[in-house]
Design a protein around this motif. Structure first.
Motif, PDB file in Angstrom:
ATOM      1  N   LEU A 140      36.253  40.879  46.047  1.00  0.00           N
ATOM      2  CA  LEU A 140      36.916  41.785  44.839  1.00  0.00           C
ATOM      3  C   LEU A 140      36.810  43.390  45.054  1.00  0.00           C
ATOM      4  O   LEU A 140      37.667  44.205  44.670  1.00  0.00           O
ATOM      5  N   ASP A 141      35.312  43.559  45.360  1.00  0.00           N
ATOM      6  CA  ASP A 141      35.079  44.934  45.466  1.00  0.00           C
ATOM      7  C   ASP A 141      35.842  45.465  46.787  1.00  0.00           C
ATOM      8  O   ASP A 141      36.275  46.741  46.437  1.00  0.00           O
ATOM      9  N   ALA A 142      36.017  44.839  47.749  1.00  0.00           N
ATOM     10  CA  ALA A 142      36.941  45.210  48.902  1.00  0.00           C
ATOM     11  C   ALA A 142      38.110  45.515  48.559  1.00  0.00           C
ATOM     12  O   ALA A 142      39.041  46.342  48.989  1.00  0.00           O
ATOM     13  N   ILE A 143      38.894  44.641  47.582  1.00  0.00           N
ATOM     14  CA  ILE A 143      40.079  44.541  47.226  1.00  0.00           C
ATOM     15  C   ILE A 143      40.624  45.675  46.287  1.00  0.00           C
ATOM     16  O   ILE A 143      41.692  46.347  46.545  1.00  0.00           O
ATOM     17  N   LYS A 144      39.481  45.979  45.443  1.00  0.00           N
ATOM     18  CA  LYS A 144      39.752  47.358  44.548  1.00  0.00           C
ATOM     19  C   LYS A 144      39.714  48.532  45.631  1.00  0.00           C
ATOM     20  O   LYS A 144      40.647  49.334  45.076  1.00  0.00           O
ATOM     21  N   ILE A 145      39.120  48.713  46.587  1.00  0.00           N
ATOM     22  CA  ILE A 145      39.092  50.012  47.350  1.00  0.00           C
ATOM     23  C   ILE A 145      40.357  49.654  48.072  1.00  0.00           C
ATOM     24  O   ILE A 145      40.912  50.864  48.235  1.00  0.00           O
ATOM     25  N   VAL A 146      40.772  48.747  48.578  1.00  0.00           N
ATOM     26  CA  VAL A 146      42.228  48.574  49.142  1.00  0.00           C
ATOM     27  C   VAL A 146      43.427  49.123  48.162  1.00  0.00           C
ATOM     28  O   VAL A 146      44.403  49.951  48.656  1.00  0.00           O
ATOM     29  N   LEU A 147      43.119  48.594  47.047  1.00  0.00           N
ATOM     30  CA  LEU A 147      44.254  48.945  46.110  1.00  0.00           C
ATOM     31  C   LEU A 147      44.383  50.300  45.540  1.00  0.00           C
ATOM     32  O   LEU A 147      45.236  50.942  45.411  1.00  0.00           O
ATOM     33  N   ARG A 148      43.196  51.049  45.483  1.00  0.00           N
ATOM     34  CA  ARG A 148      42.863  52.258  45.141  1.00  0.00           C
ATOM     35  C   ARG A 148      43.550  53.231  46.368  1.00  0.00           C
ATOM     36  O   ARG A 148      44.035  54.126  45.995  1.00  0.00           O
ATOM     37  N   LYS A 149      42.986  53.008  47.492  1.00  0.00           N
ATOM     38  CA  LYS A 149      43.729  53.720  48.656  1.00  0.00           C
ATOM     39  C   LYS A 149      45.138  53.647  48.606  1.00  0.00           C
ATOM     40  O   LYS A 149      45.535  54.690  49.038  1.00  0.00           O
ATOM     41  N   THR A 150      45.896  52.472  48.457  1.00  0.00           N
ATOM     42  CA  THR A 150      47.131  52.472  48.498  1.00  0.00           C
ATOM     43  C   THR A 150      48.248  52.460  47.293  1.00  0.00           C
ATOM     44  O   THR A 150      49.328  52.300  47.480  1.00  0.00           O
ATOM     45  N   SER A 151      47.490  52.434  46.208  1.00  0.00           N
ATOM     46  CA  SER A 151      48.262  52.888  44.971  1.00  0.00           C
ATOM     47  C   SER A 151      48.952  54.064  44.833  1.00  0.00           C
ATOM     48  O   SER A 151      48.168  55.061  45.191  1.00  0.00           O
ATOM     49  N   SER A 152      49.721  54.172  44.032  1.00  0.00           N
ATOM     50  CA  SER A 152      50.612  55.680  43.638  1.00  0.00           C
ATOM     51  C   SER A 152      49.603  56.497  42.818  1.00  0.00           C
ATOM     52  O   SER A 152      48.722  55.963  42.088  1.00  0.00           O
ATOM     53  N   PRO A 153      49.535  57.572  42.683  1.00  0.00           N
ATOM     54  CA  PRO A 153      48.829  58.328  41.839  1.00  0.00           C
ATOM     55  C   PRO A 153      49.536  58.236  40.527  1.00  0.00           C
ATOM     56  O   PRO A 153      50.602  58.079  40.172  1.00  0.00           O
ATOM     57  N   GLY A 154      48.278  58.146  39.826  1.00  0.00           N
ATOM     58  CA  GLY A 154      48.605  57.811  38.243  1.00  0.00           C
ATOM     59  C   GLY A 154      48.661  56.397  37.896  1.00  0.00           C
ATOM     60  O   GLY A 154      48.836  55.961  36.923  1.00  0.00           O
TER      61      GLY A 154
END
Length: 159
Positions: A140-154
């Motif tokens: 889950l920690d790794a998934i959060k990192i990936v989602l943070r890297k790939t999410s749109s600003p805001g």
């Protein structure tokens, strides 16, 4: 009065059944593709992620994974490095050619510590690696990192 009873019967109204198609995904659900040839590990990951609002697709190898990638985007790709016939690095290279925008969504997994070929590959692509055995919460920690890297600003990341 003989023969009369004060018993009243309740007759429920006709029940309505609504069927929801499997394709319906909650709007805040995230999609994950898991490439893992070990069914015990794949089931453990699926059982951990599904209650946390992830829609999980599991495949046992790279060839099947490429078919899934060509058919749909995934928010996260959990990829075992060592699989028979089509290992994780080959799968990554296939995705890199066919759907390069998905390359930032990879989390690699392996139990083969000390394998210089794997180390060089991960360093070369600046990839994220989970070394087996790992604590399940680390996924889950790794998934959060990936989602943070790939999410749109805001856009808020909440798996």
């Amino acid at each position: 009065m003989i023969g009369r009873s004060n018993t009243k019967f309740f007759i429920p109204p006709e029940e309505k059944t609504h069927v929801m198609p499997d394709e319906i995904v909650p709007p805040d659900a995230r999609t994950i593709l898991i490439l893992e040839d070990d069914l015990v590990m794949a089931n453990l990951l699926r059982d951990y992620l599904q209650p946390r609002k992830f829609v999980v697709t599991h495949v046992r190898g790279g060839a099947e994974g490429v078919q899934k990638i060509l058919a749909a985007d995934f928010d996260v790709i959990l990829c075992d490095m060592v699989m028979p016939g089509f290992p994780g690095d080959m799968f990554y290279r296939a995705v890199e050619r066919a759907r390069p925008h998905l390359c930032k969504r990879f989390i690699f997994m392996t139990g083969h510590t000390g394998d210089t070929r794997i180390d060089e590959f991960i360093r070369g692509i600046k990839g994220l690696m989970l070394w087996k055995p790992f604590q399940i919460h680390e996924v889950l920690d790794a998934i959060k990192i990936v989602l943070r890297k790939t999410s749109s600003p805001g856009k808020q990341v909440s798996p």
